[in-house]
Design a protein around this motif. Sequence first.
Motif, PDB file in Angstrom:
ATOM      1  N   ASN A 183     -29.795  15.752  61.038  1.00  0.00           N
ATOM      2  CA  ASN A 183     -28.688  15.613  60.089  1.00  0.00           C
ATOM      3  C   ASN A 183     -28.040  14.236  60.197  1.00  0.00           C
ATOM      4  OD1 ASN A 183     -26.970  15.648  62.297  1.00  0.00           O
ATOM      5  ND2 ASN A 183     -26.251  17.752  61.954  1.00  0.00           N
ATOM      6  N   SER A 184     -27.236  13.929  59.181  1.00  0.00           N
ATOM      7  CA  SER A 184     -26.420  12.710  59.158  1.00  0.00           C
ATOM      8  C   SER A 184     -25.168  13.054  58.364  1.00  0.00           C
ATOM      9  CB  SER A 184     -27.174  11.587  58.443  1.00  0.00           C
ATOM     10  OG  SER A 184     -26.283  10.541  58.090  1.00  0.00           O
ATOM     11  N   THR A 185     -24.018  12.505  58.748  1.00  0.00           N
ATOM     12  CA  THR A 185     -22.855  12.665  57.871  1.00  0.00           C
ATOM     13  C   THR A 185     -23.165  11.956  56.554  1.00  0.00           C
ATOM     14  OG1 THR A 185     -21.946  10.715  58.920  1.00  0.00           O
ATOM     15  CG2 THR A 185     -21.075  12.825  59.660  1.00  0.00           C
ATOM     16  N   ALA A 203     -23.323  17.439  55.002  1.00  0.00           N
ATOM     17  CA  ALA A 203     -24.217  16.499  55.696  1.00  0.00           C
ATOM     18  C   ALA A 203     -25.537  16.332  54.945  1.00  0.00           C
ATOM     19  CB  ALA A 203     -24.506  17.028  57.094  1.00  0.00           C
TER      20      ALA A 203
END
Length: 256
Positions: A183-185, A203
């Motif tokens: 995941n990534s913001t 996300a």
Amino acid sequence: MKATLLSSIFIASALAAPTINWTPALGEFYSAVDAHIREARQNGANGAVYPQSCDLSKAQLPSAPTALPAPDPSWYLSSVVVGRGVQNYTCSSASPNIKPVALGAVATLYNVSCLASNYPNILEMLPGLALQYPLPPDGGANLQPSNLLLEGHHYFDAAGVPTFELNSGPNKLGVGKFKKTANSTAPATAIKGEMGLGNGAVAWLLLSATTGTDGNLAGVYRVNTAGGNPPDNCQSSPAVFSVQYATEYWFYSKKP
Ligand SMILES: *[C@@H]1O[C@H](CO)[C@@H](O)[C@H](O)[C@H]1NC(C)=O
Ligand SMILES: *[C@@H]1O[C@H](CO)[C@@H](O)[C@H](O)[C@H]1NC(C)=O
Ligand SMILES: *[C@@H]1O[C@H](CO)[C@@H](O)[C@H](O)[C@H]1NC(C)=O
């Protein structure tokens, strides 16, 4: 010529309005651009023959603020869709000390493969725009106001496994069962919710196919998210609630 014109209209409007006010008027603007796309498709953009089936090998997966793993070399990009629906959450009590817990999601998926390969700037705006329009009715309708073609559905199955069914379009890609692998913001500029108000964009993700997947689906990226985040705590929340979201999903299948 037309394709160049389209791009410059969009670039100009993006530069003029870095914080876009999402209004029905903007939706109509998008519809007009969509009409131009259809026209360009018929006439042949730049005098060339517009691709009948869009070449996804040209499409570039958007890069996340925290890099997600690149697609596995054994995969190829088989479809890009816009998803429009809700993220669901639970709150065990209406307390400021308790955080909402993700319960699942349900969304309808629309084919934007041609935009991904030919008009990525337009595609990037689409989740934010789609969020400003009412949730599509359940079932078979295309997404208005731009008449994007229904391709399938996203839901969580009885065991709580994220599931994507991609069997409503001309090219039936099967039903995939997935698990989150990275995941990534979302970027700080992501649309936070309806009319630009809300708790932020969910996300960006990479999910990988697990057992129970039919067809050749192998991975899916959730990128360019808009909305979907819950409030930071449960103080003002009911036990179960939904938050509207829209996003792009990029589907990869195993190479034959
Ligand atoms: C999410 O909530 C919607 C109603 O807003 C409901 O239709 C759907 O079944 C729920 N799905 C999950 C997985 O919780
Ligand atoms: C998406 O639309 C394009 C263009 O109409 C089509 O070639 C492609 O097969 C569609 N994708 C799916 C998965 O049906
Ligand atoms: C990413 O996943 C980790 C591990 O599950 C989680 O703690 C973190 O909150 C997630 N970040 C985002 C932005 O969803």
